[in-house]
Design a protein around this motif. Structure first.
Motif, PDB file in Angstrom:
ATOM      1  N   PHE A  47       0.815  -1.216   0.000  1.00  0.00           N
ATOM      2  CA  PHE A  47       0.000   0.000   0.000  1.00  0.00           C
ATOM      3  C   PHE A  47       0.851   1.269   0.000  1.00  0.00           C
ATOM      4  CE2 PHE A  47      -2.267   3.189   2.770  1.00  0.00           C
ATOM      5  CZ  PHE A  47      -3.111   3.659   1.766  1.00  0.00           C
ATOM      6  N   GLY A  48       1.804   1.360   0.928  1.00  0.00           N
ATOM      7  CA  GLY A  48       2.568   2.581   1.092  1.00  0.00           C
ATOM      8  C   GLY A  48       3.559   2.845  -0.020  1.00  0.00           C
ATOM      9  N   SER A 172      12.853  -4.358   5.188  1.00  0.00           N
ATOM     10  CA  SER A 172      11.998  -3.341   4.576  1.00  0.00           C
ATOM     11  C   SER A 172      12.822  -2.118   4.187  1.00  0.00           C
ATOM     12  CB  SER A 172      10.891  -2.937   5.557  1.00  0.00           C
ATOM     13  OG  SER A 172      10.139  -1.851   5.065  1.00  0.00           O
ATOM     14  N   LEU A 173      13.723  -1.696   5.068  1.00  0.00           N
ATOM     15  CA  LEU A 173      14.598  -0.564   4.760  1.00  0.00           C
ATOM     16  C   LEU A 173      15.468  -0.865   3.540  1.00  0.00           C
ATOM     17  CD1 LEU A 173      15.827   2.191   5.501  1.00  0.00           C
ATOM     18  CD2 LEU A 173      17.390   0.971   7.043  1.00  0.00           C
ATOM     19  N   GLY A 251       2.142   6.339   9.107  1.00  0.00           N
ATOM     20  CA  GLY A 251       2.648   7.024   7.923  1.00  0.00           C
ATOM     21  C   GLY A 251       2.891   6.052   6.797  1.00  0.00           C
ATOM     22  N   ALA A 252       1.993   6.056   5.820  1.00  0.00           N
ATOM     23  CA  ALA A 252       2.164   5.173   4.666  1.00  0.00           C
ATOM     24  C   ALA A 252       3.391   5.595   3.872  1.00  0.00           C
ATOM     25  CB  ALA A 252       0.918   5.223   3.781  1.00  0.00           C
ATOM     26  N   GLY A 253       4.141   4.607   3.403  1.00  0.00           N
ATOM     27  CA  GLY A 253       5.329   4.921   2.636  1.00  0.00           C
ATOM     28  C   GLY A 253       6.499   5.370   3.481  1.00  0.00           C
ATOM     29  N   THR A 254       6.479   5.023   4.774  1.00  0.00           N
ATOM     30  CA  THR A 254       7.628   5.256   5.657  1.00  0.00           C
ATOM     31  C   THR A 254       8.011   3.923   6.287  1.00  0.00           C
ATOM     32  OG1 THR A 254       6.290   5.737   7.634  1.00  0.00           O
ATOM     33  CG2 THR A 254       6.831   7.589   6.192  1.00  0.00           C
ATOM     34  N   VAL A 255       9.290   3.725   6.543  1.00  0.00           N
ATOM     35  CA  VAL A 255       9.740   2.447   7.082  1.00  0.00           C
ATOM     36  C   VAL A 255       9.340   2.289   8.546  1.00  0.00           C
ATOM     37  CG1 VAL A 255      11.774   1.022   7.563  1.00  0.00           C
ATOM     38  CG2 VAL A 255      11.647   2.321   5.433  1.00  0.00           C
ATOM     39  N   VAL A 299       4.780   9.504  11.531  1.00  0.00           N
ATOM     40  CA  VAL A 299       6.127   9.575  10.965  1.00  0.00           C
ATOM     41  C   VAL A 299       6.123  10.422   9.693  1.00  0.00           C
ATOM     42  CG1 VAL A 299       8.069   8.233  10.053  1.00  0.00           C
ATOM     43  CG2 VAL A 299       6.733   7.345  11.969  1.00  0.00           C
ATOM     44  N   GLY A 300       5.060  10.324   8.928  1.00  0.00           N
ATOM     45  CA  GLY A 300       4.957  11.130   7.713  1.00  0.00           C
ATOM     46  C   GLY A 300       4.980  12.620   8.004  1.00  0.00           C
TER      47      GLY A 300
END
Length: 311
Positions: A47-48, A172-173, A251-255, A299-300
């Motif tokens: 999703f992110g 993931s990172l 925060g989508a799209g953050t590790v 986080v975003g």
């Protein structure tokens, strides 16, 4: 890159240190949060970073849980092969459902993934003689000894959850910093442009589904093994919505977002349930406020307001 790695390794080190200082109640809670955060990490990859909203991720979580649980209870497998069986079950299910669901786009993709998850839930209920349906089944402490370590013991359970979370976080990172991960982000931002640049968008989206489903299945298998229970509720719509909420909150799209969102929501529900029986109402108000004032997640928002280097 050095400060990015230092931040994530610092979180890993902090969680390990917490093992030695947390009281029993929060010690157990944090172990649960770390395993569920792995589920959110898997969802976030799809999703992110890829931009595909799945409403059926509980199918993968449950596939891992039941693949592991049934391997132990029905086949007498040891925990390590059982975990592998859960991972393979999730990968197979993700591969098949991904190939079919990706024939659709947008809202249709959401609906198709939701229907696949519902089919999985009904399948668990239909084969109640084996799965025990809504009641589920308990995995006995004697069946949860991995390489001589008793995972029913709170100390080993926490360390196992920490090891799994650390591996998923760093993986993931590494993925999002890898050219493949950057391609997924490009697909999310502008799929047509990525296709014009020569990337096989369909293949990369399918691989993203498989990776996401595999991580989610591994989380489900670990959850069942560490906490000794597998039940149909983990395949319900609720467990498809949870990772979406966790990722949006963090925060989508953050590790780091999946972990922060899972931790925040877990304790939000825990604290509000101690205040009133209508705890979901209070939790809902807080979630709405966060959505209004921190639309990119916790986080975003930190990344937007100054830490632009956060991955």
């Amino acid at each position: 890159m050095s400060r990015v790695l230092a931040l994530h390794l610092g979180l890993v080190a902090l969680l390990l240190a917490m093992h030695f200082v947390l009281p029993a109640y929060h010690h157990g809670n944090l172990a649960r949060v770390m395993v569920l955060a792995c589920y959110a990490i898997g969802f976030n990859i799809l999703f992110g970073y890829t931009g595909l909203l799945s409403l059926g991720h509980a199918l993968f979580f449950a596939a891992g849980m039941y693949g592991m649980g049934l391997a132990i209870t029905q086949l007498g497998a040891a925990p390590a092969p059982a975990l592998l069986a859960g991972l393979i079950a999730g990968l197979v299910v993700a591969g098949i459902t991904g190939a079919l669901a990706l024939r659709t786009v947008g809202v249709a993709f959401m609906i198709v993934t939701l229907m696949f998850a519902q089919a999985g839930y009904l399948t668990i209920l239909y084969f109640g003689d084996i799965t025990h349906g809504d009641e589920g089944f308990v995995i006995q402490p004697a069946q949860r000894v991995l390489w001589g370590l008793d995972l029913s013991d709170p100390s080993w359970r926490y360390l196992a959850a920490w090891a799994l979370f650390s591996a998923c976080l760093i993986a993931s990172l590494a993925l999002v910093r890898h050219p493949f991960g950057r391609t997924l982000t490009a697909i999310r931002e502008n799929e047509e442009r990525a296709r014009l640049l020569g990337y096989d968008v369909a293949l990369r989206k399918w691989v993203a589904v498989v990776i996401s489903g595999g991580i989610s299945a591994l989380s489900g298998a670990a959850y069942g093994l560490l906490f000794g229970y597998a039940g149909a509720s983990f395949a319900s719509v609720q467990y498809s919505i949870f990772p979406l909420l966790w990722v949006l909150l963090g925060g989508a799209g953050t590790v780091l977002g999946p972990f922060i969102g899972t931790l925040f929501m877990f304790y939000l529900i825990d604290l509000t349930s101690g205040i009133t029986t209508a705890y979901m109402l209070l939790a809902g108000v807080v979630l709405v406020l966060l959505t209004l004032f921190a639309p990119q997640g916790l986080v975003g928002e930190v990344r937007r307001r100054g830490w632009g280097w956060l991955p």
